[in-house]
Write an enzyme that holds these catalytic residues in place. Structure first.
Site, PDB file in Angstrom:
ATOM      1  CE  LYS A   1     -19.642   5.631  -0.513  1.00 16.46           C
ATOM      2  NZ  LYS A   1     -18.909   5.219   0.696  1.00 16.46           N
ATOM      3  CG  ASN A   2     -21.752   5.238   3.389  1.00 21.61           C
ATOM      4  OD1 ASN A   2     -20.933   4.792   2.589  1.00 21.61           O
ATOM      5  ND2 ASN A   2     -21.603   6.417   3.975  1.00 21.61           N
TER       6      ASN A   2
ATOM      7  NE  ARG B   1     -12.540   4.132   8.491  1.00 22.95           N
ATOM      8  CZ  ARG B   1     -11.775   3.836   9.518  1.00 22.95           C
ATOM      9  NH1 ARG B   1     -10.492   3.743   9.369  1.00 22.95           N
ATOM     10  NH2 ARG B   1     -12.286   3.634  10.709  1.00 22.95           N
TER      11      ARG B   1
ATOM     12  CB  CYS C   1      -8.490   7.776   4.065  1.00 16.66           C
ATOM     13  SG  CYS C   1      -9.831   8.572   4.895  1.00 16.66           S
TER      14      CYS C   1
ATOM     15  NE  ARG D   1     -12.609   7.475   7.824  1.00 21.18           N
ATOM     16  CZ  ARG D   1     -13.434   7.357   6.797  1.00 21.18           C
ATOM     17  NH1 ARG D   1     -13.073   7.711   5.605  1.00 21.18           N
ATOM     18  NH2 ARG D   1     -14.644   6.874   6.974  1.00 21.18           N
TER      19      ARG D   1
ATOM     20  CE  LYS E   1     -14.834  10.042  17.901  1.00 25.11           C
ATOM     21  NZ  LYS E   1     -13.529  10.394  17.386  1.00 25.11           N
TER      22      LYS E   1
ATOM     23  CB  SER F   1     -17.557   4.357  15.704  1.00 26.84           C
ATOM     24  OG  SER F   1     -17.184   3.582  14.570  1.00 26.84           O
ATOM     25  CB  VAL F   2     -20.983   4.779  11.094  1.00 26.32           C
ATOM     26  CG1 VAL F   2     -21.720   3.976  10.040  1.00 26.32           C
ATOM     27  CG2 VAL F   2     -21.690   6.095  11.355  1.00 26.32           C
TER      28      VAL F   2
ATOM     29  CG  ASP G   1     -20.391  11.098   4.461  1.00 28.27           C
ATOM     30  OD1 ASP G   1     -19.264  11.393   4.883  1.00 28.27           O
ATOM     31  OD2 ASP G   1     -20.807   9.922   4.421  1.00 28.27           O
TER      32      ASP G   1
ATOM     33  CB  ILE H   1     -17.637  13.541  12.062  1.00 22.68           C
ATOM     34  CG1 ILE H   1     -19.077  13.920  12.418  1.00 22.68           C
ATOM     35  CG2 ILE H   1     -17.469  12.022  11.954  1.00 22.68           C
ATOM     36  CD1 ILE H   1     -19.683  13.201  13.596  1.00 22.68           C
TER      37      ILE H   1
ATOM     38  NE  ARG I   1     -13.812   5.357  -2.404  1.00 23.93           N
ATOM     39  CZ  ARG I   1     -13.721   5.875  -1.189  1.00 23.93           C
ATOM     40  NH1 ARG I   1     -12.964   6.927  -0.980  1.00 23.93           N
ATOM     41  NH2 ARG I   1     -14.363   5.352  -0.177  1.00 23.93           N
TER      42      ARG I   1
HETATM   43  C1  UD1 Z   1     -18.924   6.032   8.089  1.00 23.73           C
HETATM   44  C2  UD1 Z   1     -19.271   6.331   6.647  1.00 23.73           C
HETATM   45  C3  UD1 Z   1     -18.685   7.680   6.219  1.00 23.73           C
HETATM   46  C4  UD1 Z   1     -19.146   8.767   7.197  1.00 23.73           C
HETATM   47  C5  UD1 Z   1     -18.854   8.369   8.629  1.00 23.73           C
HETATM   48  C6  UD1 Z   1     -19.423   9.367   9.642  1.00 23.73           C
HETATM   49  C7  UD1 Z   1     -19.435   4.175   5.588  1.00 23.73           C
HETATM   50  C8  UD1 Z   1     -18.855   3.175   4.664  1.00 23.73           C
HETATM   51  N1  UD1 Z   1     -18.735   5.280   5.811  1.00 23.73           N
HETATM   52  O1  UD1 Z   1     -17.511   5.948   8.174  1.00 23.73           O
HETATM   53  O2  UD1 Z   1     -19.136   7.968   4.901  1.00 23.73           O
HETATM   54  O3  UD1 Z   1     -18.445   9.964   6.879  1.00 23.73           O
HETATM   55  O4  UD1 Z   1     -19.421   7.085   8.934  1.00 23.73           O
HETATM   56  O5  UD1 Z   1     -20.782   9.494   9.462  1.00 23.73           O
HETATM   57  O6  UD1 Z   1     -20.529   4.004   6.094  1.00 23.73           O
HETATM   58  N2  UD1 Z   1     -13.161   6.514  15.077  1.00 23.73           N
HETATM   59  C9  UD1 Z   1     -12.210   6.166  16.008  1.00 23.73           C
HETATM   60  N3  UD1 Z   1     -11.945   4.833  16.194  1.00 23.73           N
HETATM   61  C10 UD1 Z   1     -12.602   3.854  15.497  1.00 23.73           C
HETATM   62  C11 UD1 Z   1     -13.591   4.219  14.583  1.00 23.73           C
HETATM   63  C12 UD1 Z   1     -13.853   5.566  14.359  1.00 23.73           C
HETATM   64  O7  UD1 Z   1     -11.602   7.021  16.628  1.00 23.73           O
HETATM   65  O8  UD1 Z   1     -12.325   2.670  15.730  1.00 23.73           O
HETATM   66  C13 UD1 Z   1     -13.450   7.954  14.840  1.00 23.73           C
HETATM   67  C14 UD1 Z   1     -13.194   8.379  13.379  1.00 23.73           C
HETATM   68  O9  UD1 Z   1     -11.844   8.694  13.155  1.00 23.73           O
HETATM   69  C15 UD1 Z   1     -14.114   9.564  13.256  1.00 23.73           C
HETATM   70  C16 UD1 Z   1     -15.313   9.174  14.127  1.00 23.73           C
HETATM   71  O10 UD1 Z   1     -14.839   8.157  15.010  1.00 23.73           O
HETATM   72  O11 UD1 Z   1     -13.518  10.708  13.791  1.00 23.73           O
HETATM   73  C17 UD1 Z   1     -16.500   8.635  13.368  1.00 23.73           C
HETATM   74  O12 UD1 Z   1     -16.083   7.609  12.501  1.00 23.73           O
HETATM   75  P1  UD1 Z   1     -17.053   6.420  12.068  1.00 23.73           P
HETATM   76  O13 UD1 Z   1     -18.439   6.766  12.466  1.00 23.73           O
HETATM   77  O14 UD1 Z   1     -16.484   5.136  12.547  1.00 23.73           O
HETATM   78  O15 UD1 Z   1     -16.929   6.490  10.484  1.00 23.73           O
HETATM   79  P2  UD1 Z   1     -16.823   5.296   9.455  1.00 23.73           P
HETATM   80  O16 UD1 Z   1     -17.632   4.147   9.918  1.00 23.73           O
HETATM   81  O17 UD1 Z   1     -15.411   5.078   9.095  1.00 23.73           O
END
Ligand code: UD1
Length: 417
Positions: free
Chosen positions: A22-23, A92, A116, A121, A161, A163-164, A305, A327, A397
């Site tokens: 999915k991701n 998201r 969420c 997030r 930081k 971020s995926v 996850d 995380i 989902r």
């Molecule tokens: C993706 C995955 C999710 C997984 C997560 C961490 C998808 C669709 N979702 O979510 O399943 O749990 O990676 O492996 O692939 N953050 C900020 N600012 C931002 C973006 C993120 O502060 O602009 C913080 C988030 O709140 C969190 C951390 O960074 O604490 C990591 O988030 P991120 O890696 O961005 O997760 P997602 O991409 O939302």
């Protein structure tokens, strides 16, 4: 509202084929917006989040149709740059259309995804990095109004930081930018590597320079391609835990074991016997589960996850264990439900102290998010009696055919209305 009824405690035995990720599918679907040519995608999982992303693409003017196992995305007439709240609020990853829309049209209006259940997030990292590529934006009534007056212009960006989502959004955006973009401190989850493999096949000029640094040279022409999405490593991890927790014996197929070696090593440490083959993992759960301490971290660390699922297993360990969630700030919602089933888990900030030797008792339960939901199924599978899990739309989902897959390996589970 649909519920799941689970009767434990069967040892799970047999084979499970792992679905597409999915991701990985979500950013790849968003990235199809870059091209006017057709894209044929194979191995997309049949889950709600993928349906939502396809609806989002259609709302933007993409034509999509399923042909046998492929989704064909035709963006030759894709012309809208407005992503509505209705679609982005439920998932998201909707924010991932921002990068490609800006790359293609130089402007976009995309709803903020909002918080969420697992935390606030924010998307500040996405926006800050896009600004460096020349994007100006304002937030008005919950929408990001973004423009790139001079087009996207490549530059050097270091994420503050990991971020995926921000890494994905920026990689996609930069593929059509003028000049060269260097992104540092990127997330390197396997799903991101799948996205970059997809983009390279599409004709984009991308190169990983070192572990967390990628170079992207803007291109103008993009090809028509076929691409098969990678396996879902979280689904694979979930069924590995299911085997370990039920003292079962499962062959997990259609996977690349190398990608999930952190999880495999932890399961071995806990006492499971694991045999690796080229595209499959054979796991035998052990009666004695050894305690351990785990902290979640960006890849190649232990995935957040899979935190809820492994917690179920650690409740059955011979001694106390500890999980540190590094995380997300609020990812322990499954704990109160597991405690209602007899677990003894104490939360202190971002740490969960887990008492071992727990025999879960069946109960009526409430699912709170995708991974929390599946952890309740795992706990229910280990105990005699009937558990009922409410609000299972969260599960749909992200897990394809979960009841069918579990039933085939001996679980007693059914969906009721
Ligand atoms: C993706 C995955 C999710 C997984 C997560 C961490 C998808 C669709 N979702 O979510 O399943 O749990 O990676 O492996 O692939 N953050 C900020 N600012 C931002 C973006 C993120 O502060 O602009 C913080 C988030 O709140 C969190 C951390 O960074 O604490 C990591 O988030 P991120 O890696 O961005 O997760 P997602 O991409 O939302």
């Amino acid at each position: 509202m649909q519920k799941l009824e689970v009767f434990g405690a069967n040892k799970l035995k047999g084979e499970i084929n792992i679905s597409g990720s999915k991701n990985a599918s979500l950013p790849i679907l968003a990235a199809t917006l870059l091209t006017n040519k057709k894209v044929y995608l194979n191995n997309l999982p049949k889950v709600k989040d993928i349906e939502t992303m396809i609806s989002l693409l259609r709302s933007l003017g993409s034509k999509t149709k399923f042909n046998k196992k492929n989704l064909i995305v035709d963006n030759s007439k894709q012309n809208k740059n407005f992503a509505s709240y209705n679609l982005v609020k439920t998932m998201r990853a909707g924010i991932l259309v921002l990068g490609p829309l800006l790359a293609k049209f130089g402007r976009a209006k995309v709803s903020l995804p909002g918080g969420c259940a697992i935390g606030t997030r924010p998307v500040d990292l996405h926006l800050k990095a896009l600004s460096k590529l020349g994007v100006k934006y304002k937030i008005i009534q919950g929408y990001i109004h973004a423009t790139a007056p001079k087009g996207l212009i490549g530059t050097k960006i270091t994420f503050s930081k990991i971020s995926v989502g921000a890494t994905e959004n920026l990689i996609i955006a930069a593929t059509l930018a003028k000049g060269t973009t260097i992104l540092k401190n990127c997330a390197i989850e396997p799903e991101i590597k799948d996205l970059t493999n997809f983009l390279i096949k599409l004709g984009c000029n991308l190169k990983w320079l070192s572990n967390r640094t990628i170079r992207i040279k803007g291109v103008k022409n993009i090809h028509e391609i076929k691409y098969s999405v990678m396996f879902d490593r979280i689904e694979a991890g979930t069924y590995l835990v299911a085997a370990a927790a039920t003292e079962g014996n499962l062959r997990i197929k259609k996977v690349i074991p190398e990608i999930i070696k952190t999880e495999i090593n932890i399961l071995k440490r806990i006492g499971a016997k694991i045999i690796l083959k080229k595209n499959q993992i054979h796991i035998y759960g052990n009666k004695t589960i050894r305690n351990t301490n785990i902290k979640t971290a960006p890849y190649p660390g232990f995935p957040t996850d899979l935190q809820a699922q492994i917690m179920v297993l650690l409740c059955k360990a011979n001694r106390k264990s500890l999980i540190k969630e590094d995380i997300f700030e609020n990812r322990f919602m499954h704990v109160s439900e597991l405690n209602r089933m007899g677990a003894k888990i104490l939360i202190k900030g971002n740490k969960a102290l887990i008492e071992g030797n727990i025999k879960f008792t069946a109960a009526e339960l409430m699912a709170t998010d995708l991974r929390a939901s599946v952890s309740l199924i795992l706990a229910a599978l280990t105990t005699r009696g009937k558990s009922i899990i409410n609000r299972i739309y969260h599960l749909d989902r992200g897990y394809e055919n979960i009841e069918k897959k579990l039933k085939r390996v001996g679980a007693k589970i059914r969906r009721i209305n």
